[in-house]
Design a protein around this motif. Structure first.
Motif, PDB file in Angstrom:
ATOM      1  N   MET A 186       0.917  -1.210  -0.131  1.00  0.00           N
ATOM      2  CA  MET A 186       0.156  -0.071  -0.049  1.00  0.00           C
ATOM      3  C   MET A 186       0.800   1.272  -0.046  1.00  0.00           C
ATOM      4  SD  MET A 186      -3.185  -1.161   2.763  1.00  0.00           S
ATOM      5  CE  MET A 186      -4.183  -0.073   2.241  1.00  0.00           C
ATOM      6  N   ILE A 187       2.012   1.147   0.712  1.00  0.00           N
ATOM      7  CA  ILE A 187       2.991   2.372   0.800  1.00  0.00           C
ATOM      8  C   ILE A 187       3.523   2.637  -0.777  1.00  0.00           C
ATOM      9  CG2 ILE A 187       5.029   3.152   1.619  1.00  0.00           C
ATOM     10  CD1 ILE A 187       4.207   1.871   4.341  1.00  0.00           C
ATOM     11  N   GLU A 188       3.868   1.469  -1.117  1.00  0.00           N
ATOM     12  CA  GLU A 188       4.618   1.682  -2.583  1.00  0.00           C
ATOM     13  C   GLU A 188       3.676   2.129  -3.659  1.00  0.00           C
ATOM     14  OE1 GLU A 188       6.691  -2.103  -3.023  1.00  0.00           O
ATOM     15  OE2 GLU A 188       8.191  -1.623  -1.541  1.00  0.00           O
ATOM     16  N   ALA A 189       2.225   1.853  -3.393  1.00  0.00           N
ATOM     17  CA  ALA A 189       1.306   2.448  -4.489  1.00  0.00           C
ATOM     18  C   ALA A 189       1.375   4.055  -4.567  1.00  0.00           C
ATOM     19  CB  ALA A 189       0.070   1.699  -4.193  1.00  0.00           C
ATOM     20  N   GLN A 190       1.905   4.691  -3.540  1.00  0.00           N
ATOM     21  CA  GLN A 190       1.823   6.019  -3.675  1.00  0.00           C
ATOM     22  C   GLN A 190       3.491   6.705  -3.897  1.00  0.00           C
ATOM     23  OE1 GLN A 190       0.056   6.644   0.239  1.00  0.00           O
ATOM     24  NE2 GLN A 190      -1.751   7.211  -0.701  1.00  0.00           N
ATOM     25  N   TRP A 191       3.235   7.868  -4.224  1.00  0.00           N
ATOM     26  CA  TRP A 191       4.688   8.638  -4.522  1.00  0.00           C
ATOM     27  C   TRP A 191       5.483   8.539  -3.136  1.00  0.00           C
ATOM     28  CZ3 TRP A 191       4.677  13.730  -7.332  1.00  0.00           C
ATOM     29  CH2 TRP A 191       4.620  13.607  -8.558  1.00  0.00           C
ATOM     30  N   PRO A 192       6.650   8.467  -3.104  1.00  0.00           N
ATOM     31  CA  PRO A 192       7.572   8.382  -1.731  1.00  0.00           C
ATOM     32  C   PRO A 192       7.323   9.721  -1.247  1.00  0.00           C
ATOM     33  CG  PRO A 192       9.157   8.484  -3.739  1.00  0.00           C
ATOM     34  CD  PRO A 192       7.674   8.304  -4.098  1.00  0.00           C
ATOM     35  N   SER A 193       7.368   9.860   0.140  1.00  0.00           N
ATOM     36  CA  SER A 193       7.475  11.246   0.659  1.00  0.00           C
ATOM     37  C   SER A 193       8.248  12.172   0.446  1.00  0.00           C
ATOM     38  CB  SER A 193       7.377  10.926   2.325  1.00  0.00           C
ATOM     39  OG  SER A 193       6.708  10.079   2.948  1.00  0.00           O
ATOM     40  N   ASP A 194       9.793  11.895   0.108  1.00  0.00           N
ATOM     41  CA  ASP A 194      10.555  12.907  -0.349  1.00  0.00           C
ATOM     42  C   ASP A 194      10.235  13.744  -1.408  1.00  0.00           C
ATOM     43  OD1 ASP A 194      12.019  12.139   1.883  1.00  0.00           O
ATOM     44  OD2 ASP A 194      13.591  10.910   0.505  1.00  0.00           O
ATOM     45  N   ARG A 195       9.565  13.022  -2.299  1.00  0.00           N
ATOM     46  CA  ARG A 195       9.255  13.581  -3.688  1.00  0.00           C
ATOM     47  C   ARG A 195       7.993  14.451  -3.224  1.00  0.00           C
ATOM     48  NH1 ARG A 195       7.052  10.004  -8.810  1.00  0.00           N
ATOM     49  NH2 ARG A 195       7.091  12.005 -10.251  1.00  0.00           N
ATOM     50  N   LYS A 196       7.234  14.306  -2.476  1.00  0.00           N
ATOM     51  CA  LYS A 196       5.875  15.241  -2.237  1.00  0.00           C
ATOM     52  C   LYS A 196       6.454  16.502  -1.050  1.00  0.00           C
ATOM     53  CE  LYS A 196       2.367  11.485  -2.430  1.00  0.00           C
ATOM     54  NZ  LYS A 196       1.215  10.911  -1.911  1.00  0.00           N
ATOM     55  N   ARG A 197       7.525  16.228  -0.213  1.00  0.00           N
ATOM     56  CA  ARG A 197       7.895  17.217   0.557  1.00  0.00           C
ATOM     57  C   ARG A 197       8.677  18.245  -0.269  1.00  0.00           C
ATOM     58  NH1 ARG A 197       8.704  15.174   6.253  1.00  0.00           N
ATOM     59  NH2 ARG A 197      10.140  16.676   6.429  1.00  0.00           N
ATOM     60  N   ALA A 198       9.264  17.856  -1.312  1.00  0.00           N
ATOM     61  CA  ALA A 198       9.670  18.847  -2.273  1.00  0.00           C
ATOM     62  C   ALA A 198       8.661  20.011  -2.941  1.00  0.00           C
ATOM     63  CB  ALA A 198      10.441  18.365  -3.185  1.00  0.00           C
ATOM     64  N   GLY A 199       7.466  19.581  -2.782  1.00  0.00           N
ATOM     65  CA  GLY A 199       6.609  20.229  -3.664  1.00  0.00           C
ATOM     66  C   GLY A 199       5.486  20.811  -2.510  1.00  0.00           C
ATOM     67  N   ALA A 200       5.667  20.847  -1.159  1.00  0.00           N
ATOM     68  CA  ALA A 200       4.985  21.153  -0.187  1.00  0.00           C
ATOM     69  C   ALA A 200       5.125  22.614   0.462  1.00  0.00           C
ATOM     70  CB  ALA A 200       4.751  20.080   1.099  1.00  0.00           C
ATOM     71  N   THR A 201       4.235  23.442   0.724  1.00  0.00           N
ATOM     72  CA  THR A 201       4.427  24.674   1.148  1.00  0.00           C
ATOM     73  C   THR A 201       4.772  24.732   2.752  1.00  0.00           C
ATOM     74  OG1 THR A 201       2.915  25.558  -0.272  1.00  0.00           O
ATOM     75  CG2 THR A 201       3.642  26.964   1.175  1.00  0.00           C
ATOM     76  N   TRP A 202       3.834  23.709   3.524  1.00  0.00           N
ATOM     77  CA  TRP A 202       4.164  23.420   4.934  1.00  0.00           C
ATOM     78  C   TRP A 202       4.145  21.974   5.007  1.00  0.00           C
ATOM     79  CZ3 TRP A 202       0.008  26.674   3.199  1.00  0.00           C
ATOM     80  CH2 TRP A 202       0.214  28.185   3.270  1.00  0.00           C
ATOM     81  N   ILE A 203       4.922  21.339   6.040  1.00  0.00           N
ATOM     82  CA  ILE A 203       5.144  20.023   6.365  1.00  0.00           C
ATOM     83  C   ILE A 203       4.540  19.950   7.771  1.00  0.00           C
ATOM     84  CG2 ILE A 203       6.395  18.102   6.441  1.00  0.00           C
ATOM     85  CD1 ILE A 203       8.184  19.379   4.248  1.00  0.00           C
ATOM     86  N   VAL A 204       3.622  19.080   8.142  1.00  0.00           N
ATOM     87  CA  VAL A 204       3.446  18.755   9.355  1.00  0.00           C
ATOM     88  C   VAL A 204       4.099  17.388   9.700  1.00  0.00           C
ATOM     89  CG1 VAL A 204       1.323  18.196  11.148  1.00  0.00           C
ATOM     90  CG2 VAL A 204       1.075  20.119   9.076  1.00  0.00           C
ATOM     91  N   GLU A 205       5.123  17.247  10.548  1.00  0.00           N
ATOM     92  CA  GLU A 205       5.626  16.054  11.063  1.00  0.00           C
ATOM     93  C   GLU A 205       4.654  15.291  12.091  1.00  0.00           C
ATOM     94  OE1 GLU A 205       7.922  15.118   9.215  1.00  0.00           O
ATOM     95  OE2 GLU A 205       9.135  16.975   8.720  1.00  0.00           O
ATOM     96  N   ASN A 206       4.291  14.039  11.797  1.00  0.00           N
ATOM     97  CA  ASN A 206       3.548  13.446  12.552  1.00  0.00           C
ATOM     98  C   ASN A 206       4.141  12.092  12.910  1.00  0.00           C
ATOM     99  OD1 ASN A 206       0.992  12.544  14.166  1.00  0.00           O
ATOM    100  ND2 ASN A 206       0.052  11.683  12.201  1.00  0.00           N
ATOM    101  N   ASP A 207       5.019  12.095  13.504  1.00  0.00           N
ATOM    102  CA  ASP A 207       5.906  10.698  13.963  1.00  0.00           C
ATOM    103  C   ASP A 207       5.707  10.486  15.535  1.00  0.00           C
ATOM    104  OD1 ASP A 207       7.289  12.955  14.896  1.00  0.00           O
ATOM    105  OD2 ASP A 207       9.342  12.590  13.970  1.00  0.00           O
ATOM    106  N   GLY A 208       4.750  11.110  16.158  1.00  0.00           N
ATOM    107  CA  GLY A 208       4.788  10.764  17.340  1.00  0.00           C
ATOM    108  C   GLY A 208       3.271  10.862  17.824  1.00  0.00           C
ATOM    109  N   PRO A 209       3.012  10.906  19.214  1.00  0.00           N
ATOM    110  CA  PRO A 209       1.652  10.862  19.769  1.00  0.00           C
ATOM    111  C   PRO A 209       0.762  12.405  19.308  1.00  0.00           C
ATOM    112  CG  PRO A 209       3.172  11.508  21.404  1.00  0.00           C
ATOM    113  CD  PRO A 209       3.786  11.142  20.351  1.00  0.00           C
ATOM    114  N   ARG A 210      -0.342  11.985  19.537  1.00  0.00           N
ATOM    115  CA  ARG A 210      -1.353  13.024  18.998  1.00  0.00           C
ATOM    116  C   ARG A 210      -1.229  14.481  20.026  1.00  0.00           C
ATOM    117  NH1 ARG A 210      -7.559  13.441  17.399  1.00  0.00           N
ATOM    118  NH2 ARG A 210      -7.747  15.762  17.439  1.00  0.00           N
ATOM    119  N   ASP A 211      -0.785  14.193  21.249  1.00  0.00           N
ATOM    120  CA  ASP A 211      -0.566  15.583  21.632  1.00  0.00           C
ATOM    121  C   ASP A 211       0.775  16.299  21.531  1.00  0.00           C
ATOM    122  OD1 ASP A 211       1.667  13.625  22.964  1.00  0.00           O
ATOM    123  OD2 ASP A 211       0.864  13.996  24.948  1.00  0.00           O
ATOM    124  N   ALA A 212       1.623  15.536  20.697  1.00  0.00           N
ATOM    125  CA  ALA A 212       2.773  16.219  19.763  1.00  0.00           C
ATOM    126  C   ALA A 212       2.215  16.778  18.492  1.00  0.00           C
ATOM    127  CB  ALA A 212       3.932  15.395  19.901  1.00  0.00           C
TER     128      ALA A 212
END
Length: 205
Positions: A157-183
């Protein structure tokens, strides 16, 4: 009106971020909701899907069995393209209607939640792009834990989408969600402040 796109790969937490942005006052237009409307019973989209894929993709109540349809097209690029050719134009029309209604209401910040924004080439149609991201290992673990799938299925399922690095290059803002919701909440709040200031600057304030 400021019209932004919100996107993120599977299990990135995009829906959670959309809910937080709505709490801050954004108008959210959800592509998944529009996709369900586009193929609801009685619509041309519903009829076209059944004509193409047969009644085996229908649930007992006559609605589309989205899981069955997903299984049907997942490993079949031609079938997936055929489905997209039916659904995407209808979703685009519904989104245009929703954006027009928001503009008429005087909504200041409208965010269209589009999972495959970059894959379908829509990133330049907006005033900015918010990308929700998490490391692939984190997203794979979430898929396995939350959906009960194997690691191999999650990776597919992950490989069916573009890799994150390719999308990060085109983003205006990036929300990092690598932890719990309170972060996550303060990170979304920081992005919201940047968006609010951009909206104000466009209004000449």
């Amino acid at each position: 009106m400021l019209h932004l796109a919100l996107t993120g790969n599977i299990a990135s937490g995009k829906s959670t971020v959309a809910a937080l942005l709505a709490q801050h006052g954004a108008t959210i237009i959800d592509a998944d909701v529009l996709a369900r409307e586009a193929v609801a019973p009685g619509t041309p989209g519903h009829d076209a899907v059944v004509d193409r894929f047969g009644t085996q993709v229908l649930a007992a109540d006559g609605t589309l069995d989205r899981a069955a349809l997903r299984r049907r097209v997942f490993n079949d690029p031609a079938a997936r393209d055929a489905l997209n050719a039916i659904v995407h134009p209808a979703v685009r029309r519904l989104r245009d209607d929703a954006v027009g209604a928001a503009r008429e209401r005087g909504d200041r910040i409208v965010i269209s939640d589009i999972p495959l924004l970059f894959e379908v080439g829509l990133e330049h149609a907006f005033d900015g792009v918010i990308l929700v991201d998490a490391p692939e290992s984190v997203r794979r673990e979430r898929i396995v834990h939350d959906r009960g799938l194997s690691e191999a299925e999650a990776q597919s399922m992950i490989e069916a989408q573009w890799p994150s690095d390719r999308k990060r290059a085109g983003a205006t803002w990036i929300v990092e969600n690598d932890g719990p919701r309170d972060a996550l909440a303060p990170r979304v709040a920081a992005v919201w402040e940047a968006i609010r200031h951009l909206a104000a600057s466009r209004e000449g304030r």
